[in-house]
Design a protein around this motif. Structure first.
Motif, PDB file in Angstrom:
ATOM      1  N   VAL A  68       0.839  -1.198   0.000  1.00 37.71           N
ATOM      2  CA  VAL A  68       0.000   0.000   0.000  1.00 37.71           C
ATOM      3  C   VAL A  68       0.877   1.253   0.000  1.00 37.71           C
ATOM      4  O   VAL A  68       2.031   1.207   0.434  1.00 37.71           O
ATOM      5  N   GLU A  69       0.311   2.329  -0.515  1.00 37.56           N
ATOM      6  CA  GLU A  69       0.927   3.644  -0.394  1.00 37.56           C
ATOM      7  C   GLU A  69       0.112   4.451   0.599  1.00 37.56           C
ATOM      8  O   GLU A  69      -1.120   4.385   0.600  1.00 37.56           O
ATOM      9  N   ILE A  70       0.799   5.215   1.421  1.00 41.30           N
ATOM     10  CA  ILE A  70       0.137   6.068   2.401  1.00 41.30           C
ATOM     11  C   ILE A  70       0.233   7.507   1.897  1.00 41.30           C
ATOM     12  O   ILE A  70       1.319   7.982   1.536  1.00 41.30           O
ATOM     13  N   TRP A  71      -0.911   8.174   1.886  1.00 38.77           N
ATOM     14  CA  TRP A  71      -1.010   9.563   1.452  1.00 38.77           C
ATOM     15  C   TRP A  71      -1.613  10.398   2.581  1.00 38.77           C
ATOM     16  O   TRP A  71      -2.493   9.919   3.300  1.00 38.77           O
ATOM     17  N   SER A  72      -1.142  11.613   2.716  1.00 38.54           N
ATOM     18  CA  SER A  72      -1.672  12.549   3.704  1.00 38.54           C
ATOM     19  C   SER A  72      -2.543  13.565   2.972  1.00 38.54           C
ATOM     20  O   SER A  72      -2.089  14.209   2.022  1.00 38.54           O
ATOM     21  N   MET A  73      -3.783  13.698   3.423  1.00 39.65           N
ATOM     22  CA  MET A  73      -4.747  14.579   2.769  1.00 39.65           C
ATOM     23  C   MET A  73      -5.280  15.594   3.775  1.00 39.65           C
ATOM     24  O   MET A  73      -5.552  15.233   4.925  1.00 39.65           O
ATOM     25  N   PRO A  74      -5.429  16.853   3.354  1.00 43.34           N
ATOM     26  CA  PRO A  74      -6.081  17.813   4.248  1.00 43.34           C
ATOM     27  C   PRO A  74      -7.465  17.278   4.643  1.00 43.34           C
ATOM     28  O   PRO A  74      -8.238  16.851   3.784  1.00 43.34           O
ATOM     29  N   ILE A  75      -7.755  17.299   5.913  1.00 44.14           N
ATOM     30  CA  ILE A  75      -8.993  16.687   6.410  1.00 44.14           C
ATOM     31  C   ILE A  75     -10.243  17.306   5.777  1.00 44.14           C
ATOM     32  O   ILE A  75     -11.235  16.615   5.550  1.00 44.14           O
TER      33      ILE A  75
END
Length: 130
Positions: A68-75
């Motif tokens: 898997v790839e982990i991405w950070s997204m603005p909530i």
């Protein structure tokens, strides 16, 4: 990560350089890292989707770990991301090999009864390269 971000794990068409990655980019998500799920995840091909994509489920009786790839997204963008997800996929808790968890794609298991299982490949990218 801070309280204004949410971590999203992707295992298929949303990964870097794949057809739906633009949905993450358009919502200002940033790549964090590549990792694997904890043992117990299975991967299937959803051929009736365009583009084709995987369906992942948790099954404690198996030992597979899926890339898997982990991405950070603005909530504040997470709701817009959720609106783009169509059945049989949904977002749930995905546990990682380090025992942490992220929000990630999971599939309704009933849709996988006739689907091709590719868990042994351990990666959607491996399936695409065949």
């Amino acid at each position: 990560m801070n309280e204004n971000e949410i971590l999203v794990g992707v295992c298929g068409a949303h990964m870097s350089d794949l057809p739906l990655n633009w949905q993450l980019a358009d919502l200002n998500a940033n790549f964090v890292r590549k990792t694997k799920t904890k043992k117990g995840y299975r991967l299937f091909v959803l051929e009736n989707k365009d583009p084709i994509r995987p369906g992942m489920i948790y099954d404690s009786s198996c030992d597979f770990q899926i890339e898997v790839e982990i991405w950070s997204m603005p909530i504040e963008n997470f709701g817009r991301f959720m609106k783009q997800i169509q059945s049989p996929l949904g977002i749930g808790t995905v546990y990682l090999e380090d025992e942490s968890s992220v929000y990630g794609f999971l599939c309704e298991s009933d849709y996988l009864k006739e689907a091709k299982e590719i868990s042994g490949l351990l990666s959607w990218r491996t399936f695409l390269s065949q």
